[in-house]
Design an enzyme around this catalytic site. Structure first.
Site, PDB file in Angstrom:
ATOM      1  CE  LYS A  37       5.123  -5.013   1.695  1.00  0.00           C
ATOM      2  NZ  LYS A  37       4.310  -3.775   1.582  1.00  0.00           N
ATOM      3  CD  GLU A  67       8.561 -11.248   4.076  1.00  0.00           C
ATOM      4  OE1 GLU A  67       9.384 -10.513   4.175  1.00  0.00           O
ATOM      5  OE2 GLU A  67       7.630 -10.563   2.112  1.00  0.00           O
ATOM      6  NE  ARG A  97       5.409   3.702  -4.476  1.00  0.00           N
ATOM      7  CZ  ARG A  97       6.600   3.800  -3.648  1.00  0.00           C
ATOM      8  NH1 ARG A  97       7.950   4.123  -4.080  1.00  0.00           N
ATOM      9  NH2 ARG A  97       7.023   3.649  -2.192  1.00  0.00           N
TER      10      ARG A  97
END
Length: 665
Positions: free
Chosen positions: A116, A200, A292
C-alpha cells in the site's frame, strides 16, 4: 487459448473458474488439502491432486507443490483465484521460471501495488488523488506516533501488504494509538507475514467505490464501470452493487479515468480493481489496487453480459481485449451478498460444521448463485466460512432489491449458524433502500440489523405449531401400514375424549408450550401465557402454510426440517423455532459464568490476564486468531481469576476452558 489450466485455489472461486473452463473446452486440474479431499472443486475438476495438510501454509500457500502438480499434470497455466497466492510476486515469478503462464498481472505490477505504501507513492507521481497520511519506510513506533500526530486524528492504520480488512484499525486520539498499532501489526503478521503499516487521515462517513479495470499485453487498458461496496462491517464488504446509487455520469467519468491512469502506471495486464474512498461531497481518493479478480466481480458481469474469467484466460494467452472503452454499455442493476456460516448475534463469530440442509433459490435470469459447497458438505475451521454468493439482477435498483429480498426469503441453512436473517434485515433497512449507507454505518448502528432481544408474535408461534402438527399427522407411527387405522394417527385421538397435544417450541433459547386440540388442519391452540387461537383449513404445500387464524386467512412462507421451522412474518422478518421435548423440565442455570471457553478452534495470540487478577465484566482477557480474524475474549462476569490454562501461541479446540473464575463469596 490454453488446453489445460491448474486452479491454485479452493471453494467458490475454484468452482467458478471450472465452469468457465468447461464452457470453453479447457481441461481443469484442481489441488486440495487433506481437509478438502471431498470438496466440490475436487469433484468438479477433470482431475485433482493433493498438496498437503489442512492449514493454508501446509497446502494452498505452498507454491512449489502447486507448480510441481502443474508440471506433472501438463497444465499450461495457473489461475490463482483470489486470496492465497493470487497477489504473491514470488509465486508469479516461479510460474514464469517453470514455463507456466500465471493468469494475472506481471510480477512487477503486483510488486508495485502489493505494498500500500509503494502504491501510494506511485499514485502520487501519476497525479491520482490521495488521502493525506504517511506511507514511508521508517516503521519505528515512535516515528509512526509522530507521523500520526502530524496527520491528525481520527486516522486509519492499515497493513501495508494487506487487504480484506486485515490489519486495519481506526484511532480516534493519540492515547489509543500504541495499542491499536500493536494489534494491527499482529494481525498483519498473521495474515501477510509483514508488520509494516501505513497511516491515513480517516474520512468520516465515506463511501467505498471501486472500478474494475482490465489490461492486455498489447497496451490496451479500460475500465468496466464501478461497484459500490459501502455496506461494510469491520472493513469486510457485506453488500456490493453496480451501478453506484451515488455516482452521476460526471463523477463516474472522472473516477474511471483515474482508475485507468492507476492501471497504466504499472503497465497492468489482466483483471484488477482500483479502490477509492469517496467523501460525502463527492471528492475521491485512491485507497489501493487489488491485482486480481475480486469476490464481487459477478455484479459487473451481470450488468455487462460478460465473463471476466474468460477475459482473464484470453488475455493471459496473448489475445487483445475484446472491447474498447467506448464499447462498454451497462444495463440494469445487480447486487451481491455473501452467505456466511457465522453468528451475527454473537459478534459475527465464524462458524463451522456440517451443512445438514442447504436450501437456495432456483437460478434464473434474475438470480445467480456462485457456491463451493452443497448440502452434506462441511464448513471447516481452516478457511473462510463463505457458503455461497447470491447475485440478483433486474432493470433497476428498486427491482433488484425486491429480487434480493425474495431470494433471501427462499434461503435456509441448517447446520452452522448463518447470516441470512441479518442480510434480510439489511436489504429492508431504509438507509440501504435509499442508497445512503457509508462504510461505517453498520458498525455504528449494528443493533438496527440484529434480532437481539426481539421476539416473534404469538401469531407466528401459532403458525409454527400448526406446521409441526401437520407434519406429525403426515407421519403415522403405528397402524401396521393401515392408512385408515385410528391407531396409526399422530393426532392424540382418544376414545370418547378430545385429545390434547403439547407442542414445545424453542425460540432463541426461550421455551414456549402450546396446548393443541384438534386434527387435520383444524385446531384450537393455547399458549402458556393465556393467548389462544383457532386455526381452520391449515395446509402446507410447496414451502407455504395457508390457514385461517381466528378467521383471518394468512399465507406463511416457511420451511420445516427435522423438528425445525423457519418462517417469515407479515413484515418479512425471519423467525426460527425448534421442537423441544413436550414435558422436559427446565435445567439448572449454566455454570458458564464460572469459566471462559474458546468459542471455536484457534490460536491464542495474546494473554492479558493471570491467576489472582480481579477483573470487570467485559474486560478483555485473551485474544485468539481463528478463521483469518482476531477475536477478543472477554470476562463473562466480574470476579477473581482462579487460573489461566492457555499461553500465547497455543492452539486450542472449541470449548476448551481457557480461564476459570474463583467462586463468588
Amino acid at each position: 487459448m490454453f488446453d489445460c489450466i491448474l486452479i491454485a485455489n479452493r471453494g467458490e472461486i475454484a468452482c467458478r473458474v471450472i465452469r468457465t473452463c468447461r464452457r470453453l473446452g479447457i481441461r481443469t486440474v484442481a489441488v486440495y488439502s487433506t481437509a478438502d479431499a471431498g470438496a466440490q472443486h475436487v469433484r468438479l475438476a477433470d482431475e485433482a491432486w493433493p498438496i498437503g495438510g489442512p492449514r493454508p501454509a501446509e497446502s494452498y500457500l505452498r507454491g512449489d507443490a502447486i507448480i510441481e502438480v502443474a508440471k506433472r499434470s501438463g497444465a499450461q497455466a495457473i489461475h490463482p483465484g483470489y486470496g492465497f497466492l493470487s497477489e504473491n510476486t514470488d509465486f508469479a515469478r516461479a510460474c514464469a521460471e517453470a514455463g507456466i503462464v500465471f493468469i494475472g498481472p506481471r510480477p512487477e505490477s503486483i510488486d508495485a501495488m502489493g505494498s500500500k505504501a509503494a502504491a501510494k507513492a506511485l499514485m502520487e507521481r501519476h497525479v491520482v488523488p490521495l488521502v493525506p497520511g504517511y506511507h514511508g519506510e521508517d516503521q519505528d513506533p515512535a516515528h509512526l506516533a509522530a507521523e500520526a500526530a502530524r496527520t491528525g486524528f481520527p486516522l486509519m492504520i492499515k497493513a501495508a501488504a494487506g487487504g480484506g480488512g486485515k490489519g486495519m484499525r481506526i484511532v480516534r486520539d493519540a492515547a489509543g494509538f500504541a495499542d491499536a498499532l500493536a494489534s494491527a501489526q499482529r494481525e498483519a503478521a498473521n495474515a501477510f507475514g509483514d508488520t509494516r503499516v501505513i497511516l491515513e487521515r480517516y474520512v468520516e462517513h465515506p463511501r467505498h467505490i471501486e472500478f474494475q479495470v482490465f489490461g492486455d499485453t498489447h497496451g490496451n487498458v479500460i475500465h468496466l464501470n464501478e461497484r459500490e461496496c459501502s455496506a461494510q462491517r469491520r472493513y469486510q464488504k457485506v453488500l456490493e452493487e453496480t451501478p453506484s446509487p451515488f455516482l452521476d455520469e460526471t463523477r463516474r467519468a472522472r473516477m474511471g479515468a483515474a482508475a485507468v491512469a492507476a492501471a497504466r502506471a504499472v503497465d497492468y495486464v489482466g483483471a484488477g480493481t482500483v479502490e477509492f474512498i469517496v467523501g460525502q461531497d463527492g471528492e475521491f481518493f485512491f485507497m489501493e489496487m487489488n491485482t486480481r479478480l475480486q469476490v464481487e466481480h459477478p455484479v459487473t458481469e451481470e450488468t455487462l453480459g460478460l465473463d471476466l474469467v474468460e477475459w482473464q484466460l484470453r488475455v493471459a494467452s496473448g489475445e487483445p481485449l475484446p472491447m474498447t472503452q467506448g464499447d462498454v454499455r451497462a444495463q440494469g442493476h445487480a447486487i451481491e451478498v455473501r452467505l456466511y456460516a457465522e453468528d451475527p448475534e454473537a459478534n459475527f463469530l465464524p462458524g463451522s460444521g456440517r451443512l445438514v440442509s442447504l436450501t437456495l433459490p432456483a437460478p434464473s435470469k434474475h438470480v445467480r448463485l456462485d457456491g463451493g459447497v452443497v448440502a452434506g458438505d462441511t464448513v471447516t475451521i481452516f478457511y473462510d466460512p463463505m457458503i455461497a454468493k447470491l447475485i440478483v439482477y433486474d432493470r433497476d435498483r428498486t427491482q433488484a432489491l425486491e429480487r434480493l429480498r425474495e431470494a433471501l426469503a427462499q434461503t435456509d441453512i441448517v447446520g452452522p449458524k448463518s447470516n441470512v436473517a441479518f442480510l434480510e434485515r439489511l436489504v429492508r433497512h431504509p438507509i440501504v433502500v435509499e442508497g445512503r449507507i457509508d462504510t461505517g454505518y453498520l458498525d455504528r448502528h449494528l443493533d438496527e440489523f440484529l434480532v437481539g432481544a426481539a421476539e416473534a408474535a404469538d401469531l407466528d408461534r401459532f403458525a409454527a405449531a400448526t406446521a409441526m402438527l401437520l407434519a406429525d399427522e403426515a407421519s403415522p407411527r403405528n397402524g401396521a401400514g393401515d392408512p385408515h387405522s385410528p391407531w396409526g394417527n399422530s393426532d392424540a385421538w382418544r376414545l370418547g375424549h378430545p385429545g390434547k397435544r403439547v407442542v414445545a417450541l424453542l425460540e432463541g433459547g426461550r421455551r414456549h408450550e402450546i396446548d393443541a386440540h384438534g386434527h387435520d388442519g383444524d385446531y384450537v391452540l393455547h399458549l402458556g401465557t393465556g393467548s389462544a387461537c383457532t386455526v381452520a383449513g391449515a395446509r402446507c404445500d410447496g414451502g407455504v402454510l395457508s390457514a385461517r387464524f381466528d378467521e383471518h386467512a394468512r399465507r406463511v412462507p416457511l420451511s420445516l426440517h427435522d423438528g425445525r421451522v423457519r418462517l417469515h412474518d407479515a413484515q418479512g422478518r425471519r423467525w426460527t423455532f425448534e421442537r423441544a421435548p413436550a414435558f422436559a423440565w427446565e435445567g439448572e442455570e449454566s455454570s458458564g459464568a464460572k469459566q471462559l471457553v474458546a468459542p471455536m478452534p484457534g490460536r491464542i495470540v495474546l494473554v492479558r490476564a493471570a491467576a489472582g487478577d480481579v477483573v470487570e465484566e467485559g474486560q478483555e482477557l485473551l485474544v485468539m486468531e481463528a478463521m483469518k480474524m482476531e477475536l477478543a475474549l472477554k470476562a463473562p462476569r466480574a470476579g477473581t481469576i482462579e487460573s489461566v490454562s492457555a499461553a500465547q501461541g497455543d492452539f486450542v479446540d472449541a470449548d476448551t476452558v481457557l480461564v476459570r473464575f474463583a467462586d463468588m463469596a
